[in-house]
Design a protein around this motif. Structure first.
Motif, mmCIF file in Angstrom:
data_model
loop_
_atom_site.group_PDB
_atom_site.id
_atom_site.type_symbol
_atom_site.label_atom_id
_atom_site.label_comp_id
_atom_site.label_asym_id
_atom_site.label_seq_id
_atom_site.Cartn_x
_atom_site.Cartn_y
_atom_site.Cartn_z
ATOM 1 N N ALA A 23 32.043 47.479 31.686
ATOM 2 C CA ALA A 23 32.948 47.535 30.539
ATOM 3 C C ALA A 23 34.381 47.137 30.891
ATOM 4 C CB ALA A 23 32.932 48.944 29.940
ATOM 5 N N ASP A 24 34.834 47.480 32.082
ATOM 6 C CA ASP A 24 36.221 47.180 32.478
ATOM 7 C C ASP A 24 36.261 46.827 33.965
ATOM 8 O OD1 ASP A 24 38.967 46.876 32.510
ATOM 9 O OD2 ASP A 24 39.375 49.043 32.548
ATOM 10 N N PRO A 25 35.899 45.602 34.314
ATOM 11 C CA PRO A 25 35.836 45.221 35.729
ATOM 12 C C PRO A 25 37.190 45.035 36.408
ATOM 13 C CG PRO A 25 35.302 43.348 34.352
ATOM 14 C CD PRO A 25 35.447 44.532 33.431
ATOM 15 N N ALA A 26 38.269 44.942 35.640
ATOM 16 C CA ALA A 26 39.584 44.624 36.214
ATOM 17 C C ALA A 26 40.004 45.542 37.365
ATOM 18 C CB ALA A 26 40.643 44.603 35.122
ATOM 19 N N PRO A 27 39.904 46.876 37.241
ATOM 20 C CA PRO A 27 40.324 47.727 38.355
ATOM 21 C C PRO A 27 39.482 47.509 39.618
ATOM 22 C CG PRO A 27 39.975 49.050 36.379
ATOM 23 C CD PRO A 27 39.522 47.660 36.074
ATOM 24 N N PHE A 28 38.224 47.184 39.427
ATOM 25 C CA PHE A 28 37.341 46.958 40.571
ATOM 26 C C PHE A 28 37.640 45.615 41.236
ATOM 27 C CE2 PHE A 28 35.182 49.710 37.539
ATOM 28 C CZ PHE A 28 34.998 50.832 38.337
ATOM 29 N N LEU A 29 38.012 44.637 40.423
ATOM 30 C CA LEU A 29 38.384 43.326 40.970
ATOM 31 C C LEU A 29 39.643 43.427 41.823
ATOM 32 C CD1 LEU A 29 37.615 41.116 37.863
ATOM 33 C CD2 LEU A 29 36.432 41.038 40.067
ATOM 34 N N LEU A 30 40.551 44.316 41.457
ATOM 35 C CA LEU A 30 41.793 44.485 42.217
ATOM 36 C C LEU A 30 41.548 45.001 43.636
ATOM 37 C CD1 LEU A 30 44.195 46.017 39.538
ATOM 38 C CD2 LEU A 30 44.263 43.708 40.510
ATOM 39 N N ILE A 31 40.493 45.790 43.821
ATOM 40 C CA ILE A 31 40.245 46.367 45.148
ATOM 41 C C ILE A 31 39.125 45.653 45.897
ATOM 42 C CG2 ILE A 31 41.118 48.616 44.450
ATOM 43 C CD1 ILE A 31 38.162 49.596 44.452
ATOM 44 N N THR A 32 38.585 44.589 45.324
ATOM 45 C CA THR A 32 37.524 43.832 45.980
ATOM 46 C C THR A 32 38.135 42.977 47.093
ATOM 47 O OG1 THR A 32 36.247 43.760 43.936
ATOM 48 C CG2 THR A 32 35.654 42.160 45.628
ATOM 49 N N PRO A 33 37.621 43.109 48.322
ATOM 50 C CA PRO A 33 38.158 42.293 49.416
ATOM 51 C C PRO A 33 38.037 40.797 49.106
ATOM 52 C CG PRO A 33 36.739 44.017 50.280
ATOM 53 C CD PRO A 33 36.589 44.026 48.776
ATOM 54 N N GLY A 34 38.959 40.012 49.620
ATOM 55 C CA GLY A 34 39.004 38.580 49.362
ATOM 56 C C GLY A 34 37.805 37.810 49.868
ATOM 57 N N VAL A 36 34.737 38.582 49.486
ATOM 58 C CA VAL A 36 33.564 38.742 48.618
ATOM 59 C C VAL A 36 33.451 37.506 47.725
ATOM 60 C CG1 VAL A 36 32.560 40.108 46.737
ATOM 61 C CG2 VAL A 36 33.701 41.248 48.650
ATOM 62 N N PRO A 37 32.310 36.810 47.779
ATOM 63 C CA PRO A 37 32.146 35.611 46.941
ATOM 64 C C PRO A 37 31.900 35.994 45.475
ATOM 65 C CG PRO A 37 30.127 36.047 48.134
ATOM 66 C CD PRO A 37 31.139 37.070 48.609
ATOM 67 N N ILE A 38 32.391 35.173 44.581
ATOM 68 C CA ILE A 38 32.205 35.347 43.129
ATOM 69 C C ILE A 38 32.382 36.823 42.732
ATOM 70 C CG2 ILE A 38 30.803 34.628 41.160
ATOM 71 C CD1 ILE A 38 29.033 33.109 43.195
ATOM 72 N N PRO A 39 33.580 37.361 42.912
ATOM 73 C CA PRO A 39 33.789 38.797 42.701
ATOM 74 C C PRO A 39 33.426 39.292 41.301
ATOM 75 C CG PRO A 39 35.875 37.654 43.069
ATOM 76 C CD PRO A 39 34.791 36.666 43.313
ATOM 77 N N GLU A 40 33.633 38.478 40.276
ATOM 78 C CA GLU A 40 33.291 38.913 38.914
ATOM 79 C C GLU A 40 31.798 39.188 38.790
ATOM 80 O OE1 GLU A 40 34.994 36.117 39.623
ATOM 81 O OE2 GLU A 40 37.001 36.552 38.877
ATOM 82 N N ALA A 41 30.987 38.297 39.357
ATOM 83 C CA ALA A 41 29.530 38.487 39.315
ATOM 84 C C ALA A 41 29.114 39.676 40.168
ATOM 85 C CB ALA A 41 28.821 37.221 39.787
#
Length: 133
Positions: A23-34, A36-41
């Motif tokens: 529902a709200d991936p934005a906060p998780f995208l902020l902490i995803t290490p660089g 990680v391929p295709i972070p949204e998926a």
């Protein structure tokens, strides 16, 4: 009885987290290490994995499915640990300290506990409460 209560609590926790990832991936995208391929998926599919694992964990008629869900969620928690460390490092580098040590230190210690609790409540392990024969 207590194992069942914890199993349901863990399932609710993961179901909520899975929903939040989708529902709200934005906060998780902020902490995803660089790296990680295709972070949204990755964030989307981790949400799906959490929802499926939670559903499997609450199965009362299928012990193999429940155990598979517990193992899957435990492995998931191991795999996302680098994101937790990355989030810790990002926050500590901020001038205001981000969420601070009072959030991150307990979170670092909670991760192994959540892994164990998921496996124990899912019936994968009895450690350290081995049943006597």
């Amino acid at each position: 009885m207590i194992r069942t209560v914890f199993r349901w609590l863990i399932a609710v926790f993961y179901a909520f987290a899975g929903y939040a990832h989708i529902a709200d991936p934005a906060p998780f995208l902020l902490i995803t290490p660089g790296w990680v391929p295709i972070p949204e998926a990755v964030i989307f599919w981790t949400g799906i994995a959490e929802l499926l694992g939670a559903a499997a964990l609450v199965q009362w008629k299928s012990l193999p499915l429940r155990r598979a869900g517990a193992i899957g969620l435990a492995l998931y928690a191991v795999c996302v640990f680098p994101a937790n460390i990355h989030h810790f490092a990002l926050d500590m580098a901020r001038p205001d300290g981000g969420m601070g040590l009072g959030y991150h230190i307990p979170r670092m210690f909670a991760q192994p506990l959540i892994i164990w609790l998921t496996l124990w409540s899912g019936g994968v392990t009895d450690w350290p409460f081995r049943r006597r024969s």
